[in-house]
Design a protein around this motif. Structure first.
Motif, short mmCIF file in Angstrom:
data_model
loop_
_atom_site.label_atom_id
_atom_site.label_comp_id
_atom_site.label_asym_id
_atom_site.label_seq_id
_atom_site.Cartn_x
_atom_site.Cartn_y
_atom_site.Cartn_z
N LEU A 30 14.48 -7.67 -1.40
CA LEU A 30 13.92 -8.05 0.01
C LEU A 30 13.09 -6.79 0.46
O LEU A 30 13.56 -5.76 0.20
N ILE A 31 11.97 -6.89 0.96
CA ILE A 31 11.06 -5.97 1.30
C ILE A 31 10.70 -5.99 2.67
O ILE A 31 10.39 -7.16 3.26
N GLN A 32 11.15 -5.08 3.42
CA GLN A 32 10.66 -4.86 5.13
C GLN A 32 9.35 -4.67 5.20
O GLN A 32 8.77 -3.83 4.62
N CYS A 33 8.62 -5.57 6.10
CA CYS A 33 7.38 -5.45 6.38
C CYS A 33 6.92 -5.15 7.92
O CYS A 33 8.00 -5.50 8.72
N ARG A 34 6.08 -4.44 8.08
CA ARG A 34 5.60 -4.01 9.85
C ARG A 34 4.01 -4.22 9.78
O ARG A 34 3.52 -3.73 8.87
N VAL A 35 3.81 -4.91 10.89
CA VAL A 35 2.34 -4.94 11.29
C VAL A 35 2.33 -4.33 12.65
O VAL A 35 3.00 -4.89 13.52
N THR A 36 1.37 -3.50 12.63
CA THR A 36 1.15 -2.87 14.07
C THR A 36 0.43 -3.63 15.13
O THR A 36 -0.42 -4.46 14.99
N ILE A 37 0.61 -3.28 16.45
CA ILE A 37 -0.09 -4.00 17.56
C ILE A 37 -1.67 -3.41 17.26
O ILE A 37 -2.48 -4.31 17.56
N SER A 38 -1.98 -2.38 16.79
CA SER A 38 -3.40 -2.08 16.59
C SER A 38 -4.02 -2.82 15.67
O SER A 38 -5.37 -3.37 15.83
N PHE A 58 0.76 -12.64 16.37
CA PHE A 58 1.35 -12.71 14.86
C PHE A 58 1.34 -14.00 14.07
O PHE A 58 0.91 -14.22 13.10
N GLU A 59 1.75 -15.06 14.94
CA GLU A 59 1.63 -16.23 14.46
C GLU A 59 0.45 -16.79 14.20
O GLU A 59 0.30 -17.81 13.21
N GLU A 60 -0.46 -16.83 15.07
CA GLU A 60 -1.87 -17.25 14.92
C GLU A 60 -2.39 -16.52 13.74
O GLU A 60 -3.11 -17.22 12.99
N TYR A 61 -2.17 -15.23 13.27
CA TYR A 61 -2.64 -14.79 12.41
C TYR A 61 -1.84 -14.64 11.08
O TYR A 61 -2.01 -13.54 10.18
N ARG A 62 -0.67 -15.28 10.92
CA ARG A 62 0.32 -15.05 9.98
C ARG A 62 -0.35 -14.95 8.62
O ARG A 62 0.04 -14.14 7.72
N PHE A 63 -1.11 -16.05 8.37
CA PHE A 63 -1.87 -16.13 6.93
C PHE A 63 -2.59 -14.87 6.76
O PHE A 63 -2.23 -14.26 5.57
N ASP A 64 -3.12 -14.38 7.43
CA ASP A 64 -3.91 -13.12 7.17
C ASP A 64 -3.04 -11.71 7.13
O ASP A 64 -3.08 -11.02 6.41
N GLU A 66 0.34 -12.06 6.12
CA GLU A 66 0.84 -12.10 5.02
C GLU A 66 0.05 -11.80 3.78
O GLU A 66 0.39 -11.23 2.69
N GLU A 67 -1.10 -12.20 3.57
CA GLU A 67 -2.21 -11.86 2.59
C GLU A 67 -2.39 -10.29 2.61
O GLU A 67 -2.29 -9.90 1.46
N GLN A 68 -2.31 -9.64 3.63
CA GLN A 68 -2.55 -8.17 3.57
C GLN A 68 -1.31 -7.80 3.01
O GLN A 68 -1.29 -6.80 2.32
N ALA A 69 0.15 -8.13 3.29
CA ALA A 69 1.10 -7.48 3.02
C ALA A 69 1.24 -7.96 1.58
O ALA A 69 1.66 -6.95 0.74
N GLU A 70 1.02 -9.01 1.19
CA GLU A 70 0.92 -9.48 -0.26
C GLU A 70 0.01 -8.36 -1.24
O GLU A 70 0.77 -8.11 -2.34
N ALA A 71 -1.04 -8.02 -0.80
CA ALA A 71 -1.87 -7.19 -1.33
C ALA A 71 -1.33 -5.61 -1.73
O ALA A 71 -1.22 -4.99 -2.27
N LEU A 72 -0.74 -5.35 -0.41
CA LEU A 72 -0.16 -3.96 -0.42
C LEU A 72 0.95 -3.99 -1.33
O LEU A 72 1.35 -2.84 -1.90
N ILE A 73 1.97 -4.99 -1.42
CA ILE A 73 3.11 -5.22 -2.24
C ILE A 73 2.65 -4.97 -3.62
O ILE A 73 3.33 -4.24 -4.49
N GLU A 74 1.46 -5.89 -4.21
CA GLU A 74 1.18 -5.79 -5.22
C GLU A 74 0.58 -4.46 -5.80
O GLU A 74 0.82 -3.96 -7.10
N ASP A 75 0.10 -3.82 -4.88
CA ASP A 75 -0.50 -2.23 -5.09
C ASP A 75 0.48 -1.66 -5.14
O ASP A 75 0.24 -0.11 -5.29
#
Length: 87
Positions: A30-38, A58-64, A66-75
């Motif tokens: 389980l990985i906790q993720c956070r996306v900032t307001i900025s 967040f819901e409107e841009y959920r795909f974006d 998750e894509e960003q989080a996925e890249a950060l997790i993989e890296d």
């Protein structure tokens, strides 16, 4: 998207960090993720005034997000607490 990373439907506003918290799971971890307001404001071009705005965007841009989080997790871009932060 990489099917080995699954994202939960558990997004919630965190007043202290002024961010949306959500979780991801990779190979049972389980990985906790956070996306900032900025970041959300930058992506959407909107100004976030309250937690309802933040969750809506967040819901409107959920795909974006998750894509960003996925890249950060993989890296393996985890912070000292083992979290992924999108800012």
């Amino acid at each position: 998207m990489n099917q080995s990373i699954l994202f939960g439907d558990d997004a919630q506003w965190n007043e202290e960090t002024q961010a949306i918290l959500f979780s991801a799971q990779q190979m049972g971890n389980l990985i906790q993720c956070r996306v900032t307001i900025s970041w959300l404001e930058s992506e959407s071009g909107d100004v976030i005034i309250n937690n309802a705005d933040a969750l809506r965007i967040f819901e409107e841009y959920r795909f974006d997000v998750e894509e960003q989080a996925e890249a950060l997790i993989e890296d393996e871009e985890f912070n000292a607490s083992g979290e992924i932060i999108i800012n």
